[in-house]
Design a protein around this motif. Sequence first.
Motif, PDB file in Angstrom:
ATOM      1  N   SER A 130       0.814  -1.215   0.000  1.00 19.35           N
ATOM      2  CA  SER A 130       0.000   0.000   0.000  1.00 19.35           C
ATOM      3  C   SER A 130       0.849   1.268   0.000  1.00 19.35           C
ATOM      4  O   SER A 130       0.364   2.347  -0.342  1.00 19.35           O
ATOM      5  N   GLY A 131       2.107   1.163   0.411  1.00 14.71           N
ATOM      6  CA  GLY A 131       2.959   2.345   0.533  1.00 14.71           C
ATOM      7  C   GLY A 131       2.813   3.066   1.856  1.00 14.71           C
ATOM      8  O   GLY A 131       3.659   3.901   2.199  1.00 14.71           O
ATOM      9  N   MET A 132       1.776   2.760   2.616  1.00 20.95           N
ATOM     10  CA  MET A 132       1.554   3.451   3.883  1.00 20.95           C
ATOM     11  C   MET A 132       2.629   3.150   4.934  1.00 20.95           C
ATOM     12  O   MET A 132       3.040   4.047   5.674  1.00 20.95           O
ATOM     13  N   PRO A 133       3.106   1.895   5.053  1.00 20.16           N
ATOM     14  CA  PRO A 133       4.185   1.653   6.017  1.00 20.16           C
ATOM     15  C   PRO A 133       5.437   2.481   5.723  1.00 20.16           C
ATOM     16  O   PRO A 133       6.134   2.905   6.644  1.00 20.16           O
ATOM     17  N   ARG A 134       5.735   2.703   4.443  1.00 20.69           N
ATOM     18  CA  ARG A 134       6.900   3.528   4.104  1.00 20.69           C
ATOM     19  C   ARG A 134       6.701   4.957   4.569  1.00 20.69           C
ATOM     20  O   ARG A 134       7.618   5.597   5.109  1.00 20.69           O
ATOM     21  N   LEU A 135       5.499   5.502   4.381  1.00 23.33           N
ATOM     22  CA  LEU A 135       5.208   6.845   4.875  1.00 23.33           C
ATOM     23  C   LEU A 135       5.328   6.904   6.393  1.00 23.33           C
ATOM     24  O   LEU A 135       5.867   7.882   6.949  1.00 23.33           O
ATOM     25  N   LEU A 136       4.831   5.874   7.068  1.00 21.24           N
ATOM     26  CA  LEU A 136       4.891   5.853   8.523  1.00 21.24           C
ATOM     27  C   LEU A 136       6.331   5.802   9.013  1.00 21.24           C
ATOM     28  O   LEU A 136       6.710   6.527   9.940  1.00 21.24           O
ATOM     29  N   ARG A 137       7.157   4.947   8.409  1.00 23.98           N
ATOM     30  CA  ARG A 137       8.554   4.857   8.846  1.00 23.98           C
ATOM     31  C   ARG A 137       9.313   6.152   8.596  1.00 23.98           C
ATOM     32  O   ARG A 137      10.227   6.497   9.332  1.00 23.98           O
ATOM     33  N   GLU A 138       8.926   6.852   7.553  1.00 23.00           N
ATOM     34  CA  GLU A 138       9.601   8.110   7.226  1.00 23.00           C
ATOM     35  C   GLU A 138       9.179   9.244   8.157  1.00 23.00           C
ATOM     36  O   GLU A 138       9.941  10.193   8.391  1.00 23.00           O
ATOM     37  N   SER A 139       7.983   9.159   8.708  1.00 18.99           N
ATOM     38  CA  SER A 139       7.367  10.301   9.383  1.00 18.99           C
ATOM     39  C   SER A 139       8.118  10.859  10.592  1.00 18.99           C
ATOM     40  O   SER A 139       8.057  12.061  10.831  1.00 18.99           O
ATOM     41  N   PRO A 140       8.853  10.060  11.401  1.00 15.20           N
ATOM     42  CA  PRO A 140       9.550  10.675  12.543  1.00 15.20           C
ATOM     43  C   PRO A 140      10.854  11.376  12.185  1.00 15.20           C
ATOM     44  O   PRO A 140      11.415  12.091  13.024  1.00 15.20           O
ATOM     45  N   LEU A 141      11.362  11.163  10.980  1.00 15.14           N
ATOM     46  CA  LEU A 141      12.713  11.607  10.661  1.00 15.14           C
ATOM     47  C   LEU A 141      12.898  13.109  10.821  1.00 15.14           C
ATOM     48  O   LEU A 141      13.857  13.579  11.450  1.00 15.14           O
ATOM     49  N   ASN A 142      12.002  13.898  10.235  1.00 15.34           N
ATOM     50  CA  ASN A 142      12.199  15.345  10.226  1.00 15.34           C
ATOM     51  C   ASN A 142      12.125  15.961  11.619  1.00 15.34           C
ATOM     52  O   ASN A 142      12.645  17.052  11.849  1.00 15.34           O
TER      53      ASN A 142
END
Length: 543
Positions: free
Chosen positions: A407-419
């Motif tokens: 779905s691509g959603m897990p990739r968005l979730l894993r990326e989300s804390p970085l910034n």
Amino acid sequence: MTNQVPPLVGYDIFATDRALSEGVARHSAPALLDETRAELTALGRAAGSAEVQEWGALANEHPPELRTHDRYGNRIDEVSFHPAWHRLLDGAVSAGLTDAWGRPGGHLRRAAGFMIWTQAEAGNGCPVSMTHAAVPALRADPGLAAEWEPRLTSHRYEPGLRPAAEKTGVLFGMGMTEKQGGSDVRANTTGARPLDAAGEYLLTGHKWFCSAPMCDGFLVLAQAPGGLTCFLVPRVLADGTRNVFRIQRLKDKLGNRSNASGEIEFDDTWARRVGEEGRGVRTIIEMVAATRLDCVVGSAALMRQSVAQAVHHATYRGAFGGELIDKPLMRNVLADLALESEAATTLALRLAAAYDHVQNGDEGAAEERAFLRLAVPAAKYWVTKRCTPVAVEALECLGGNGYVEESGMPRLLRESPLNSIWEGAGNVQALDVLRALQREPAALNAFLQEVGAARGADRRLDAAIKDLLTELADLDGIEARARRLVERMALVLQGSLLVRWAPAEVADAFCASRLGKDWGAAFGTLPHSLDLASVVDRARPVA
């Protein structure tokens, strides 16, 4: 096969994002608007295409690999990437995402483009951001700026380790943090020994986090005889030999998997001083400020893509006798997410426009610079903090389908804390806001003028501004409550911007929830009397 949601591909990420496209129109000079729209539309269509979406997936499925030695045992310290990574970086550089300084309307145009391209894949944003942000730091040395700036702002992507003089385009990274210090860069122990030639040094030490170690050059901090100093470290020296730049290992990160981050050792590594000895933090701070703004822009992009996926899914997925998007409770959740996304986008574009005003030397440029001094760390603190809960809730809107990698959603979730972590985590941003409040009164005055521009338009905003002024007047124990203060500053600023520029239903819902008293801890708790259907409809990625 019935009741299946079609993939969200083949759409224009720019044109279908009304908060983004309207913000670009609002802040662009009329003479530049048509050209800017044309560029961003082309980029939006590319980023929304099935081909580019596949590049993002492939770059994450095949992360970078470190090659420390060649077949003969020679140290080479190279990082290899999947071809999809190079295609993504080529797209970013070709679109001018490293070219803003000195270009009319450049910061707004670039921020919008960065927001668009990041939605295809966020990992390539790291070297793009640092290359862009290196320009103001290098301007501390006019000679270095003249040598490197044309390559940094080039629209040509040229991978591979060669002398910079042989390339028309280069990428820059950064090495600041060390094992013992982390965000406390004044605790750095990397040493810099001056050579006989003016401005040349040899560095010895380590960097615990070096962003994008495959780049052509790096700005680093090291201890010179005169104190902490900024240096430029090229990967390849002018004679074609490799500088000593030992990549000990690549970090195994939670997200940002397509991008390389490494641990670096210097051993008599040749470097050029940037700025004066002992003034390294002051020299590099302009780079830090620019990358902090990119943290805001990048988080806004991740939020927008999360919301776009959730609204798209709910539009096509039926349950319990109707489409999900028409269910009152799901509509409330989607509207709440859409508010967070639009507020982040509107704030990010306002900050980018302020950079353009400062660069152009427009009337009021001094006030805009002062405004940025407070608004950037406050926005970096709050917008990046909101990114992860938005990604989590958006994933839940897809149910079990959202928990699946395809779905691509897990990739968005894993990326989300970085910034939130990059360029100073939450406490660093909050303390930076306190520092500005205590030392730079012009910054607070500019901030209050900005939020005060909407006074009288919404009683909840007026009340929030009054409460904020009360908090600012009481500095006792301010550090312990700094996060609360910075949160309120960011929310009041977002509320002011939306009241002035967003549709009435968006501003009303934001002020009722974020600034009023009728908002729960979870998304989907907006007052039911609001026009939530219009808020959700505005967030649709495809008409």
